[in-house]
Design a protein around this motif. Sequence first.
Motif, PDB file in Angstrom:
ATOM      1  N   ARG A   1      22.395   6.152  30.681  1.00 27.88           N
ATOM      2  CA  ARG A   1      21.182   6.444  31.445  1.00 27.88           C
ATOM      3  C   ARG A   1      21.531   6.964  32.837  1.00 27.88           C
ATOM      4  O   ARG A   1      20.945   7.924  33.327  1.00 27.88           O
ATOM      5  CB  ARG A   1      20.308   5.194  31.568  1.00 27.88           C
ATOM      6  N   GLY A   2      22.523   6.357  33.471  1.00 27.87           N
ATOM      7  CA  GLY A   2      22.959   6.806  34.788  1.00 27.87           C
ATOM      8  C   GLY A   2      23.494   8.229  34.769  1.00 27.87           C
ATOM      9  O   GLY A   2      23.232   9.013  35.687  1.00 27.87           O
ATOM     10  N   HIS A   3      24.238   8.565  33.714  1.00 28.82           N
ATOM     11  CA  HIS A   3      24.755   9.934  33.588  1.00 28.82           C
ATOM     12  C   HIS A   3      23.602  10.922  33.465  1.00 28.82           C
ATOM     13  O   HIS A   3      23.594  11.967  34.117  1.00 28.82           O
ATOM     14  CB  HIS A   3      25.673  10.068  32.374  1.00 28.82           C
ATOM     15  N   LEU A   4      22.630  10.585  32.617  1.00 28.87           N
ATOM     16  CA  LEU A   4      21.468  11.471  32.456  1.00 28.87           C
ATOM     17  C   LEU A   4      20.724  11.654  33.770  1.00 28.87           C
ATOM     18  O   LEU A   4      20.356  12.772  34.133  1.00 28.87           O
ATOM     19  CB  LEU A   4      20.511  10.905  31.401  1.00 28.87           C
TER      20      LEU A   4
ATOM     21  N   ALA B   1      14.204  26.286  25.916  1.00 27.29           N
ATOM     22  CA  ALA B   1      13.821  27.290  24.927  1.00 27.29           C
ATOM     23  C   ALA B   1      13.009  26.707  23.771  1.00 27.29           C
ATOM     24  O   ALA B   1      12.094  27.356  23.267  1.00 27.29           O
ATOM     25  CB  ALA B   1      15.055  28.005  24.388  1.00 27.29           C
ATOM     26  N   ASP B   2      13.317  25.476  23.354  1.00 29.50           N
ATOM     27  CA  ASP B   2      12.601  24.896  22.220  1.00 29.50           C
ATOM     28  C   ASP B   2      11.399  24.046  22.641  1.00 29.50           C
ATOM     29  O   ASP B   2      10.736  23.440  21.802  1.00 29.50           O
ATOM     30  CB  ASP B   2      13.538  24.087  21.328  1.00 29.50           C
ATOM     31  N   ASN B   3      11.103  24.012  23.935  1.00 24.28           N
ATOM     32  CA  ASN B   3       9.941  23.284  24.470  1.00 24.28           C
ATOM     33  C   ASN B   3       9.865  21.827  24.010  1.00 24.28           C
ATOM     34  O   ASN B   3       8.796  21.315  23.720  1.00 24.28           O
ATOM     35  CB  ASN B   3       8.634  24.010  24.126  1.00 24.28           C
ATOM     36  N   ASN B   4      11.023  21.152  23.993  1.00 24.73           N
ATOM     37  CA  ASN B   4      11.028  19.749  23.587  1.00 24.73           C
ATOM     38  C   ASN B   4      10.992  18.802  24.782  1.00 24.73           C
ATOM     39  O   ASN B   4      11.124  17.592  24.625  1.00 24.73           O
ATOM     40  CB  ASN B   4      12.233  19.444  22.684  1.00 24.73           C
ATOM     41  N   GLY B   5      10.826  19.362  25.988  1.00 27.10           N
ATOM     42  CA  GLY B   5      10.723  18.528  27.182  1.00 27.10           C
ATOM     43  C   GLY B   5      12.051  18.148  27.799  1.00 27.10           C
ATOM     44  O   GLY B   5      12.096  17.334  28.708  1.00 27.10           O
ATOM     45  N   ILE B   6      13.134  18.746  27.282  1.00 25.53           N
ATOM     46  CA  ILE B   6      14.482  18.469  27.790  1.00 25.53           C
ATOM     47  C   ILE B   6      15.123  19.809  28.139  1.00 25.53           C
ATOM     48  O   ILE B   6      15.098  20.744  27.321  1.00 25.53           O
ATOM     49  CB  ILE B   6      15.352  17.761  26.733  1.00 25.53           C
ATOM     50  N   ARG B   7      15.705  19.893  29.341  1.00 21.42           N
ATOM     51  CA  ARG B   7      16.420  21.122  29.702  1.00 21.42           C
ATOM     52  C   ARG B   7      17.488  21.404  28.647  1.00 21.42           C
ATOM     53  O   ARG B   7      18.127  20.491  28.126  1.00 21.42           O
ATOM     54  CB  ARG B   7      17.111  20.964  31.061  1.00 21.42           C
ATOM     55  N   ASP B   8      17.695  22.672  28.349  1.00 23.00           N
ATOM     56  CA  ASP B   8      18.639  23.065  27.305  1.00 23.00           C
ATOM     57  C   ASP B   8      20.066  22.576  27.575  1.00 23.00           C
ATOM     58  O   ASP B   8      20.762  22.174  26.647  1.00 23.00           O
ATOM     59  CB  ASP B   8      18.636  24.588  27.126  1.00 23.00           C
ATOM     60  N   ASP B   9      20.495  22.593  28.841  1.00 21.29           N
ATOM     61  CA  ASP B   9      21.857  22.147  29.142  1.00 21.29           C
ATOM     62  C   ASP B   9      22.020  20.657  28.875  1.00 21.29           C
ATOM     63  O   ASP B   9      23.049  20.211  28.342  1.00 21.29           O
ATOM     64  CB  ASP B   9      22.252  22.495  30.582  1.00 21.29           C
ATOM     65  N   ILE B  10      21.010  19.881  29.192  1.00 18.57           N
ATOM     66  CA  ILE B  10      21.041  18.435  28.953  1.00 18.57           C
ATOM     67  C   ILE B  10      20.981  18.165  27.454  1.00 18.57           C
ATOM     68  O   ILE B  10      21.726  17.323  26.926  1.00 18.57           O
ATOM     69  CB  ILE B  10      19.881  17.728  29.683  1.00 18.57           C
TER      70      ILE B  10
ATOM     71  N   ALA C   1      17.582   8.267  21.276  1.00 14.00           N
ATOM     72  CA  ALA C   1      17.221   7.449  22.437  1.00 14.00           C
ATOM     73  C   ALA C   1      17.572   8.183  23.733  1.00 14.00           C
ATOM     74  O   ALA C   1      16.810   8.142  24.700  1.00 14.00           O
ATOM     75  CB  ALA C   1      17.926   6.098  22.377  1.00 14.00           C
ATOM     76  N   ALA C   2      18.710   8.860  23.752  1.00 19.11           N
ATOM     77  CA  ALA C   2      19.121   9.631  24.926  1.00 19.11           C
ATOM     78  C   ALA C   2      18.139  10.775  25.169  1.00 19.11           C
ATOM     79  O   ALA C   2      17.790  11.075  26.321  1.00 19.11           O
ATOM     80  CB  ALA C   2      20.537  10.162  24.747  1.00 19.11           C
ATOM     81  N   GLN C   3      17.661  11.404  24.107  1.00 20.00           N
ATOM     82  CA  GLN C   3      16.678  12.474  24.252  1.00 20.00           C
ATOM     83  C   GLN C   3      15.352  11.922  24.778  1.00 20.00           C
ATOM     84  O   GLN C   3      14.715  12.553  25.625  1.00 20.00           O
ATOM     85  CB  GLN C   3      16.476  13.197  22.915  1.00 20.00           C
ATOM     86  N   GLN C   4      14.963  10.746  24.313  1.00 18.62           N
ATOM     87  CA  GLN C   4      13.745  10.103  24.826  1.00 18.62           C
ATOM     88  C   GLN C   4      13.890   9.861  26.327  1.00 18.62           C
ATOM     89  O   GLN C   4      12.983  10.151  27.107  1.00 18.62           O
ATOM     90  CB  GLN C   4      13.502   8.781  24.077  1.00 18.62           C
TER      91      GLN C   4
END
Length: 177
Positions: free
Chosen positions: A138-141, A62-71, A87-90
């Motif tokens: 990182r593995g979880h993501l 929804a916010d177009n930040n390149g990350i799915r909203d659930d993640i 860093a996790a968002q990156q």
Amino acid sequence: MSLSQTSVALAAIVFSLTACGGGGIKSEPSESLTLAQQIDMLEKTGQLPLLDRSKDLRGPDADNNGIRDDIDAWITAQPITDPQKKAAQQMARVQQAKILVDLSDKSALQMLGDQSMRAVSCLVDVFKPDVQKGSDFRGHLEAMMANTKERAKQYLAYNRAVSGSSGRLPKGNTCEP
């Protein structure tokens, strides 16, 4: 991917989320339940994040930040510092891009490989001295981003497309501002 392969993939995701204490799972699901029922139960109790299962590779953002909203919501809810969340968002943006990249575009694949190296380096750095925690995160993501048959197939196709490529480990601060 057959139903049994899908079940194995889901089991791998559940395992990766539960390994090393990840996700705060407190109890084992009943062995008499199917894998799908176990995942559903863990999601309903909040022991696993409720992930988007649409057939759309991109998923809602929804916010177009390149990350799915659930993640994005899962990262925000983690008991980690703000630099660790950034860093996790990156890393999540890179993982999302891996699923969406044009696999025939060699230049885009190379650029994405460089971004991936920077994101991995950043994630490990912000979790120091516990670099294993950064690696586990990182593995979880990675597991959560490839949570549907379509996304998993595309992520595997990305890995095939970059197989055999090489790059350099970046130096210095690789975290995005």
